[in-house]
Design a protein around this motif. Structure first.
Motif: not given
Lengths: 249, 620
Positions: B427, B471, B498, B502
């Motif tokens: 990511g 991240f 996540f 993202t």
């Protein structure tokens, strides 16, 4: 179903990825152009800006596609299978490749520096057939014309190169008419300048683009671009209103 | 246990005692000079300086040094404080780098939450046009606070990763100067208190604090200047410590090019911090002096002939960006190091082009010193300078490109697995790519003249910072969590985190850039709906709240897993790095015996190779 080769250096991988990068570049380029509508379009100086922006978009689309397609392809093809406990292939690097992806970006940088230089020149040059001084202060604008006319709105004739002198009396401000493209700061203690040749008749806004305190957000004035006859008429009317002798021009 | 046995509590008391004493000293001095006793500028500056010293004395960060001046020996105490619960060491001065690393990291995380919450407040306001609940003055304060609190959180987060990991990764017992290390952490705390107090008075220039605006606003500015000065002092001392540690305390066999790659990133970062931070410290002190003492550095002043006998506003911008641009690389280089560190582990492959990645960090750091003027394309400095800074800025793309391509080379042909740390690493690459590729548009001056101070810049900046710091920081937290706590985090919650954060960030970032090209200015309390940006703003706000919610899941995960998570064992990721060869959580003395390096760090897949020989250490 496509049978993919086992070895990571097999040419087949790169042919597939190359084709995918090509498709992705086209798709991404049009997507980005759609979501990034550059609203600078109504001045001679805005043209090179829009042109360069779009050139950037295509390069970005290609580079983004290149990295992301390679990455996603690797994530899918080289994922660990359930009963596979082996380690990855052992290679520590490739100097030729590293040199290639150092030198090619370097060449791109040189090309873009040159293009950037030319575009900058085109986006900042112009004539001074019309001159006006814009004065910014917390939190409003005043416009002074060389003949003594003072106005709360800025009026310019269309298609005439204008030189705008910028002066701030208190803190830093920035002169930005979105539709014209470039902006320029106003700095206390110095006079800055920008060239604009408006190409479209209409009413726009000049908005302060440099945080200047409490009412920065509302530091807005009207900008009118009018046909030349209308500009002359407006100017004459202002001269009369403000009691200025035409002889003193 | 008494509350005052906690260093933090004593420090806060010391802070406020110092504040009163400092104000009193200023008032007495002013009276002695025949002036009115109270002047809020001078009073607060004196108060803050004494408060900071008061905190540092009371918390105990200078106790050993003061004893040395009296010739008293100060033997090193290892382990939790005697007669107190183990957790109390995290709230007091402790010299163990692992404790200090956690202190940095947790403080940084808390500031990230506070700074993020400020953003949520004004994102809610900006969701539609019209001023609904946040008045422009408050809006400006929140916006400005968001920036500095978030930047402080990044500096502390970087400090957390560096302090915890670097000594472990090079097999060192501790940092080179443990007392200086503790001092460098604790000086942040009074700075944060000072920064928070500034909110009571407000300030409205954004983090850049450009004069003359910052010379005119409320007294809150003084607190910002001195808070940032202290945080800068922490950066300088911390980076000095890290450089010395890495250069002098590596084990036998660990040449510079056999260090874990994260250490290279920290080395490059520390060089920037050690040499550039002075500039912002100086610039902010000059602002404070101009406000307090009337020294004419930046504000133009005219004599009767109309000549400027005062200062030059643009001078400040040069000083400011000479630090603040390289600072961006301070924020992202460690994160890029984390990406390079984690990819080989989850690809089971060597890091592709180790030396190229290592040297590209240094190259970014060095080029970073030459590009500050790209923040000033519209400022009115000499026009030829635009060309110079355009070229130097574009050059940053070259070493950055080397990193991206080398990461792809690392993934290629691997045996990839995707636990949460790997997801956040990937990511990070995708988000940093958005940030990186939007950079050249702002580097070529012509397009910047249009986009400068627009939301495009906001989108670009947040993408680089999220991709380069947030991240990777989260990847690092999930990755080293088992090493720190001895237990695994909850994988399912990690993955949900996540998959919310993202896409949320992609949407937020692109929407910000869209708003910018449509003419949305930065830093405005309200916008003109005629621009057509209202739906875009709604989208940004929704995405922002999704990101915030996902981070709440992370906090829940980290808290609960510390109790109920599965035992992690020494090396759940099968990493070659030395810190994974010792028990989890790491014992008080990390390595029972000195380690020796006998191979390359990332030779995954090379049969029979090892990186470190543990010499009898680390048997569970």
């Amino acid at each position: 179903m496509l049978k993919l080769p086992q070895s990571s250096t097999d040419r087949k991988h790169f042919v597939i990825v190359g084709a995918l990068v090509f498709v992705a570049t086209i798709a991404l380029g049009f997507f980005l152009l759609a979501i990034l509508p550059v609203k600078a379009q109504y001045s001679v100086q805005a043209e090179p800006i829009r042109w360069l922006f779009q050139l950037h978009v295509w390069l970005i689309a290609f580079l983004f596609a290149l990295v992301v397609v390679f990455m996603l392809y690797a994530l899918i093809v080289f994922r660990k299978r359930k009963d596979d406990d082996s380690e990855g292939e052992h290679f520590e690097g490739n100097t030729t490749l590293e040199v290639v992806w150092t030198v090619i970006p370097l060449i791109l940088v040189i090309i873009f520096s040159f293009i950037g230089f030319q575009t900058l020149r085109d986006a900042t040059r112009g004539g001074d057939e019309v001159q006006v001084e814009a004065v910014g202060f917390q939190w409003a604008w005043t416009f002074n014309y060389p003949n003594g006319v003072v106005s709360q709105e800025m009026v310019l004739p269309v298609n005439k190169p204008a030189l705008i002198s910028l002066r701030a009396t208190d803190v830093i401000h920035s002169f930005w008419v979105v539709e014209w493209g470039p902006k320029q700061d106003l700095v206390p203690g110095m006079t800055t300048r920008m060239h604009i040749t408006p190409t479209k008749v209409g009413e726009f806004k000049v908005r302060c683009a440099e945080l200047c305190g409490l009412s920065h957000w509302s530091m807005v004035a009207t900008v009118r671009v009018v046909p030349e006859e209308e500009y002359i008429a407006w100017m004459n009317q202002k001269l009369v209103e403000q009691n200025i002798q035409t002889a003193s021009r | 246990m008494q509350l005052t046995s906690l260093g933090l509590v004593r420090g806060i008391i010391g802070y406020f005692v110092g504040l009163v004493v400092g104000m009193a000293v200023v008032m007495i001095s002013r009276l002695a000079l025949g002036m009115s006793a109270w002047d809020q500028e001078a009073g607060w500056v004196g108060g803050i300086i004494f408060a900071t010293i008061g905190f540092m004395l009371a918390v105990g960060s200078m106790t050993d040094w003061l004893k040395w001046t009296r010739g008293v020996e100060t033997p090193f105490h290892h382990g939790p404080p005697v007669g107190k619960p183990a957790w109390t060491r995290y709230f007091s001065v402790d010299y163990n780098h692992k404790v200090i690393g956690i202190q940095y990291g947790v403080t940084g995380f808390l500031l990230l939450l506070i700074g993020g919450s400020f953003a949520l407040v004004f994102r809610a306001e900006l969701a539609d046009s019209g001023i609904s609940f946040l008045q422009p003055g408050t809006y400006n304060t929140f916006l400005s606070m968001h920036a500095w609190v978030a930047l402080a959180s990044i500096l502390l987060g970087v400090g957390g990763m560096a302090n915890y990991l670097v000594p472990l990764m090079i097999g060192a017992e501790d940092m080179a100067f443990p007392r200086l290390n503790a001092f460098a952490y604790w000086i942040n705390v009074p700075a944060i208190i000072t920064l928070m107090i500034s909110m009571l008075f407000g300030w409205d220039s954004g983090w850049t604090a450009y004069p003359p605006l910052s010379l005119r606003g409320p007294v809150g500015y003084q607190m910002v200047f001195w808070a940032i000065f202290s945080i800068g002092l922490s950066s300088i001392l911390g980076s000095l410590n890290l450089i010395v540690t890495m250069l002098t305390m590596r084990p036998k066999g660990m040449t510079l090019f056999r260090m874990p790659i994260f250490c290279w990133a920290i080395l490059a970062t520390s060089i920037i911090q050690l040499t550039a931070t002075q500039l912002i410290g100086l610039a902010f002190l000059m602002l404070s002096f101009e406000r307090t003492l009337g020294m004419p550095f930046f504000n133009p002043l005219y004599n009767a002939l109309g000549e400027n006998i005062g200062g030059q506003p643009l001078l400040f911008q040069h000083l400011f960006w000479f630090y603040s641009h390289p600072a961006v690389y301070v924020f992202v280089l460690p994160g890029l190091g984390i990406i390079s560190e984690l990819l080989p582990v989850f690809a089971r492959k060597p890091l592709f082009g180790y030396r190229w990645i290592a040297l590209s960090s240094l190259a970014i750091a060095l080029v970073g010193f030459l590009v500050w003027g790209h923040h000033m394309f519209t400022s009115g400095y000499g026009e030829y300078l635009r060309v110079v800074f355009m070229i130097s800025t574009l050059l940053v793309a070259v070493p950055t490109g080397v990193k991206f391509f080398s990461w792809l080379g690392t993934l290629w042909g691997g045996r990839l697995t995707f636990p949460t740390p790997m997801l956040f690493t990937l990511g990070a690459i995708s988000v940093f790519l958005i940030g990186g590729l939007s950079g050249p548009i702002l580097a070529t001056a012509a397009t910047d003249l249009f986009l400068h101070d627009s939301y495009f810049v906001v989108g670009h900046f947040h993408a680089t910072i999220f991709g380069g710091f947030v991240f990777p920081f989260f990847a690092a937290i999930y990755y080293w969590y088992p090493k720190i706590t001895g237990r695994m985090y909850n994988e399912m919650l990690g993955k949900i985190h996540f998959w919310l954060m993202t896409p949320g960030f992609w949407v937020m970032s692109l929407a910000q850039m869209t708003a910018g090209t449509m003419g949305m200015r930065r830093r405005i309390a309200d916008y003109d709906p005629a621009l057509g940006v209202e739906p875009v703003h709604m989208l940004i706000t929704i995405a922002g709240f999704v990101i915030a919610f996902s981070i709440l899941l992370m906090i829940y995960n980290l808290f609960t897993s510390a109790e109920v998570g599965a035992l992690a064992g020494n090396n759940p990721w099968r990493s070659r790095s030395p810190e994974w060869q010792i028990p989890s959580p790491v014992p008080e003395h990390s390595y029972a015996q000195p380690i020796a390096v006998v191979g390359e760090p990332y030779d995954y897949g090379l049969a029979g190779s090892t990186y470190v020989a543990m010499a009898g250490a680390g048997d569970d």
